[in-house]
Design a protein around this motif. Structure first.
Motif, PDB file in Angstrom:
ATOM      1  N   LEU A 167       1.164   5.606   6.397  1.00 34.37           N
ATOM      2  CA  LEU A 167       1.403   5.807   4.966  1.00 34.37           C
ATOM      3  C   LEU A 167       0.213   6.482   4.294  1.00 34.37           C
ATOM      4  O   LEU A 167       0.371   7.351   3.431  1.00 34.37           O
ATOM      5  N   THR A 180       3.004   8.733  -2.197  1.00 36.44           N
ATOM      6  CA  THR A 180       3.724   7.516  -1.805  1.00 36.44           C
ATOM      7  C   THR A 180       4.682   7.027  -2.885  1.00 36.44           C
ATOM      8  O   THR A 180       4.471   7.258  -4.079  1.00 36.44           O
ATOM      9  N   SER A 228      -3.628   7.203   0.267  1.00 37.88           N
ATOM     10  CA  SER A 228      -2.840   8.403   0.539  1.00 37.88           C
ATOM     11  C   SER A 228      -3.480   9.638  -0.091  1.00 37.88           C
ATOM     12  O   SER A 228      -4.161   9.558  -1.109  1.00 37.88           O
TER      13      SER A 228
END
Length: 428
Positions: free
Chosen positions: A362, A368, A383
């Motif tokens: 992730l 995200t 991220s």
């Protein structure tokens, strides 16, 4: 010779205790002949000592690490980390050796803390049983109460006390601290076990809040990003998964549009989707969150499709079957992929390995879409090299609570300047 001896002793102390900052060995550093190590004794003239442990999962342990940094930088305390926290984080990240391990460094603390932890677990069990009885009396039912330690563990007013006989086991005069975090500025000496019953970031609201988020703390964001650098095992595995997904996406696009300019992996925008479910759904209901529905993900995905070209969605969850039934079978755009570690029967046998890979996956996405919980928060935080856009449920009216009145929530999600450390902020 004097300086050589100082360096030699410091080097031994550092390697044995994982202490990141070397300091002169004083009379308060006690040599233990049995173990051939130095341990840190207590000196009232030193800054106050504080220790923090965590029985939570990966996301909670990451927050514990950051809590140590904040308290050290703001209140000048000498911070020590629990061995279980260090061990867990060290399995996944490269740079989490900033704080010495209390059980390995402080004189007598290992045995002292082992006994205190037994008392703490007994008290937690008592509270869980009392909670179950109360819920039954109210004709309510809560599954696996023991899993929700943050809500159903000991309250600040009902800590497991330190027995008098335990204090004789350690050099430091240990006390429990569970008060308002700002009260730490009054602690000029002593030794404190911080928040053994759990810690809520709402404790920081007097200092950090909607108008002054943690992002404003000098050095915090850089320290966080530099600390949580994944080990090569997780980086390589995550990159391999994303590359395979990207190649599949490009191949499918090529089949449908043969005359279109060929895509490359570098042209793709990866959006990680994290959906925490299973035991967390009941917890969400208990604390007042509205569990997200399928429409939340579909609408969020559309925001990204409108803003970027060639978006690839990477779904990770502790309930991959839900993603397959509710999303995969419904989305016909060819840009949605199931990619959580639970897809692999070998990886899912190890919860630590599984969580590490999912978080790495992730975090290596550009942006995200998140639900609730600390794991998802960290996925979004990391991220895009710490700069990725994040969509959270509170952007949608049906997922807000009565205090969710931040102007940020009334902006287009991908245009709002959501703080990196939004977790626990008032008005969100």
């Amino acid at each position: 010779m004097k300086y050589f001896l100082y360096f030699y002793i410091c080097s031994i102390y550092t390697s044995l205790s994982s202490q990141s900052v070397c300091r002169p060995v004083s009379i308060q550093d006690v040599f233990n002949p049995a173990q051939q190590t130095f341990c840190r004794g207590y000196n009232p003239a030193d800054p106050p000592t504080a220790f923090k442990d965590s029985s939570g999962n990966l996301g909670n342990k990451m927050f514990t690490y950051i809590l140590l940094y904040l308290i050290r930088e703001i209140f000048g305390m000498e911070m020590y980390i629990g061995s279980s926290v260090r061990k867990h984080l060290s399995l996944i990240f490269k740079n989490v050796g900033e704080f010495a391990v209390g059980e390995e460094t402080l004189c007598g603390f290992k045995d002292f803390y082992k006994e205190y932890s037994i008392d703490l677990q007994k008290r937690r069990k008592e509270v869980s049983q009392q909670t179950n009885e109360k819920l039954k009396a109210e004709n309510r039912f809560l599954e696996k109460v023991d899993n929700f330690s943050d809500r159903y563990s000991i309250s600040d007013e009902d800590e497991a006390p330190i027995r008098a006989d335990l204090n004789a086991m350690a050099e430091h005069p240990w006390q429990i601290f569970s008060g308002p975090v700002e009260d730490l500025k009054y602690k000029k000496e002593g030794a404190y076990i911080l928040y053994p019953a759990g810690f809520s970031f709402y404790q920081w609201n007097e200092r950090f809040n909607h108008d002054n988020p943690m992002d404003n703390q000098p050095g915090l964001i850089n320290f966080t990003i530099n600390s949580f650098i994944f080990k090569d095992l997780f980086v390589n595995s995550a990159q391999e998964i994303l590359s395979e997904i990207g190649q599949n996406y490009i191949a499918e696009k090529k089949k449908k549009r043969k005359k279109r300019k060929s895509l490359k992996l570098i042209d793709l925008v990866y959006v990680g989707i994290h959906n925490r479910r299973t035991d967390h759904i009941q917890y969400q209901k208990e604390v007042g969150f509205v569990p997200v529905e399928v429409s939340y993900f579909l609408e969020s995905m559309d925001y990204f499709r409108e803003k970027y070209k060639n978006v690839v969605f990477v779904f990770v969850s502790d309930d991959m079957d839900w993603g397959r039934r509710k999303l995969k079978n419904r989305i016909k755009t060819g840009d949605f992929y199931l990619a959580g570690s639970l897809q692999d029967e070998h990886i899912r046998r190890s919860p630590v390995l599984s969580a590490g890979l999912d978080l790495a996956l992730l975090s290596m996405c550009n942006h995200t879409i998140l639900t609730y919980g600390t794991f998802g928060f960290w996925a979004g935080f990391l991220s895009g090299h710490g700069k990725g856009k994040r969509i959270i449920p509170q952007y949608f009216r049906r997922y807000r609570h009565q205090h969710s009145d931040s102007p940020l929530l009334y902006q287009v999600p991908l245009e709002a300047d959501l703080p990196r450390f939004y977790f626990g902020l008032d008005r969100l």
